[in-house]
Write a protein that holds these residues in place. Sequence first.
Motif, PDB file in Angstrom:
ATOM      1  N   ASN A 131      76.772  34.893 -59.778  1.00 62.26           N
ATOM      2  CA  ASN A 131      78.211  34.757 -59.987  1.00 62.26           C
ATOM      3  C   ASN A 131      78.953  34.028 -58.869  1.00 62.26           C
ATOM      4  N   GLY A 132      78.252  33.645 -57.827  1.00 55.97           N
ATOM      5  CA  GLY A 132      78.907  32.983 -56.716  1.00 55.97           C
ATOM      6  C   GLY A 132      78.373  31.590 -56.491  1.00 55.97           C
ATOM      7  N   SER A 133      78.162  31.246 -55.226  1.00 57.01           N
ATOM      8  CA  SER A 133      77.642  29.928 -54.861  1.00 57.01           C
ATOM      9  C   SER A 133      76.727  30.076 -53.653  1.00 57.01           C
ATOM     10  N   VAL A 134      75.450  29.786 -53.843  1.00 53.46           N
ATOM     11  CA  VAL A 134      74.441  29.935 -52.798  1.00 53.46           C
ATOM     12  C   VAL A 134      73.590  28.679 -52.755  1.00 53.46           C
ATOM     13  N   THR A 135      73.461  28.063 -51.589  1.00 51.94           N
ATOM     14  CA  THR A 135      72.539  26.935 -51.434  1.00 51.94           C
ATOM     15  C   THR A 135      71.203  27.463 -50.933  1.00 51.94           C
ATOM     16  N   VAL A 136      70.124  26.987 -51.561  1.00 52.86           N
ATOM     17  CA  VAL A 136      68.777  27.481 -51.253  1.00 52.86           C
ATOM     18  C   VAL A 136      67.905  26.313 -50.808  1.00 52.86           C
ATOM     19  N   GLY A 137      67.414  26.350 -49.590  1.00 45.60           N
ATOM     20  CA  GLY A 137      66.568  25.284 -49.070  1.00 45.60           C
ATOM     21  C   GLY A 137      65.117  25.471 -49.477  1.00 45.60           C
ATOM     22  N   THR A 138      64.521  24.420 -50.069  1.00 42.42           N
ATOM     23  CA  THR A 138      63.098  24.434 -50.426  1.00 42.42           C
ATOM     24  C   THR A 138      62.511  23.064 -50.132  1.00 42.42           C
ATOM     25  N   ALA A 139      61.210  22.956 -50.320  1.00 46.39           N
ATOM     26  CA  ALA A 139      60.533  21.669 -50.169  1.00 46.39           C
ATOM     27  C   ALA A 139      60.423  20.935 -51.499  1.00 46.39           C
ATOM     28  N   GLY A 140      61.216  21.318 -52.487  1.00 45.30           N
ATOM     29  CA  GLY A 140      61.227  20.629 -53.779  1.00 45.30           C
ATOM     30  C   GLY A 140      60.725  21.508 -54.902  1.00 45.30           C
ATOM     31  N   ILE A 141      60.907  21.042 -56.140  1.00 49.47           N
ATOM     32  CA  ILE A 141      60.589  21.870 -57.299  1.00 49.47           C
ATOM     33  C   ILE A 141      59.112  22.215 -57.373  1.00 49.47           C
ATOM     34  N   ASN A 142      58.257  21.353 -56.837  1.00 51.27           N
ATOM     35  CA  ASN A 142      56.822  21.596 -56.932  1.00 51.27           C
ATOM     36  C   ASN A 142      56.276  22.338 -55.719  1.00 51.27           C
ATOM     37  N   SER A 143      57.159  22.671 -54.779  1.00 55.23           N
ATOM     38  CA  SER A 143      56.729  23.413 -53.593  1.00 55.23           C
ATOM     39  C   SER A 143      56.688  24.899 -53.904  1.00 55.23           C
ATOM     40  N   SER A 144      56.099  25.667 -53.005  1.00 57.60           N
ATOM     41  CA  SER A 144      56.061  27.110 -53.190  1.00 57.60           C
ATOM     42  C   SER A 144      57.467  27.690 -53.234  1.00 57.60           C
ATOM     43  N   GLY A 145      58.355  27.162 -52.403  1.00 51.51           N
ATOM     44  CA  GLY A 145      59.734  27.641 -52.410  1.00 51.51           C
ATOM     45  C   GLY A 145      60.457  27.298 -53.690  1.00 51.51           C
ATOM     46  N   GLY A 146      60.225  26.099 -54.214  1.00 57.00           N
ATOM     47  CA  GLY A 146      60.847  25.702 -55.477  1.00 57.00           C
ATOM     48  C   GLY A 146      60.342  26.528 -56.634  1.00 57.00           C
ATOM     49  N   MET A 147      59.035  26.788 -56.650  1.00 57.89           N
ATOM     50  CA  MET A 147      58.460  27.605 -57.725  1.00 57.89           C
ATOM     51  C   MET A 147      58.915  29.049 -57.615  1.00 57.89           C
ATOM     52  N   ALA A 148      59.119  29.523 -56.380  1.00 54.84           N
ATOM     53  CA  ALA A 148      59.601  30.891 -56.191  1.00 54.84           C
ATOM     54  C   ALA A 148      61.019  31.041 -56.743  1.00 54.84           C
ATOM     55  N   LEU A 149      61.871  30.058 -56.475  1.00 53.50           N
ATOM     56  CA  LEU A 149      63.234  30.108 -57.001  1.00 53.50           C
ATOM     57  C   LEU A 149      63.226  30.062 -58.521  1.00 53.50           C
TER      58      LEU A 149
END
Length: 339
Positions: A148-166
Amino acid sequence: MFSRMTTAIAAAICLTAPAALAQENEWQPDRPINIIVPWAAGGSTDQVTRVVAPILEEALGTQIVVVNQPGASGSTGTATALDAPRDGYTWTANAIANNATYAVTGLVPDTSIEDYRIYLHVANVPMVSVNADSEYQDFPALLEAMKNGSVTVGTAGINSSGGMALAALREEAESDLPGARMITYDGGNPAVIAAASGEVDATTQLAVEQSEMVRADRLRALTVLSDEPLELEGIDPVPPITEFLPDFEVAADYFGVFIPVGAPQEVYDTVDRVWEEHVMNSQALKDYANDRGAVFAPSYGEAALERAMPVVIAEACARVERGEAVIDPSEIGIDCDAG
């Protein structure tokens, strides 16, 4: 005289030990081997590859050069490794789910995990963290802001572990998390630094990339994408995601080194033996895993593929569900309808 002679002999043994090890091998490399890490320096793949490289150097008797070539969610360096001569001198490193699914998203067409001989070393787990000064004190508060708000999430891209986690969080939270905006970087380390500096609000990269920042009180760890708490020396136990999202499906994220097929068989036979005798017993690798929050889990060949298939299937099929697939996973031997 005896003391000087003993010292000289000991020194000679130390100098010739790597060569002696190499002479036991069927394949004896005559030039350096390049391992292309398709992410920026300092990230999870880069970290563990630089732990494994000296082990391989000693056993193979040749220099192992780690080459960082980031870009396009790891696909740029991966494509370079696949395009190199198949002579055993160009390898790559990554999370196995990436190499197995690049074709699904069209990032590296006409490829599959069958293009590699697989050598796994650790399993990693993503962690959700925020800047230490963040208003979000726990994961439910952050999740509410993502909804419901606004959060920026840093990852190494959609195919990275961080992107897949999000993406997995979006699926399991029964919401597209419209308030979560992914900001991509060339690797996990830059994404984590961005969160620690306040450039972004949060990161979903791997625990191994975040542990030092959490210890330094620059990040606050809120949850780990596991069904067990993460315990690291100097850090309070990080609660598992299943504490907040009980139906969250967890699949171990295996990392490793991959040698493209097509090289002489003696290359694979030699590296198989080196992996079993040296990497699978490495105290340095065990220490790295214990210190950074990874799981020491070396394997190779068919055993490695069998161990990693749950995460490969999960990631490939999730891309279909998220509308990210360019080809159906069945075209590269992954059945999303099985079991």
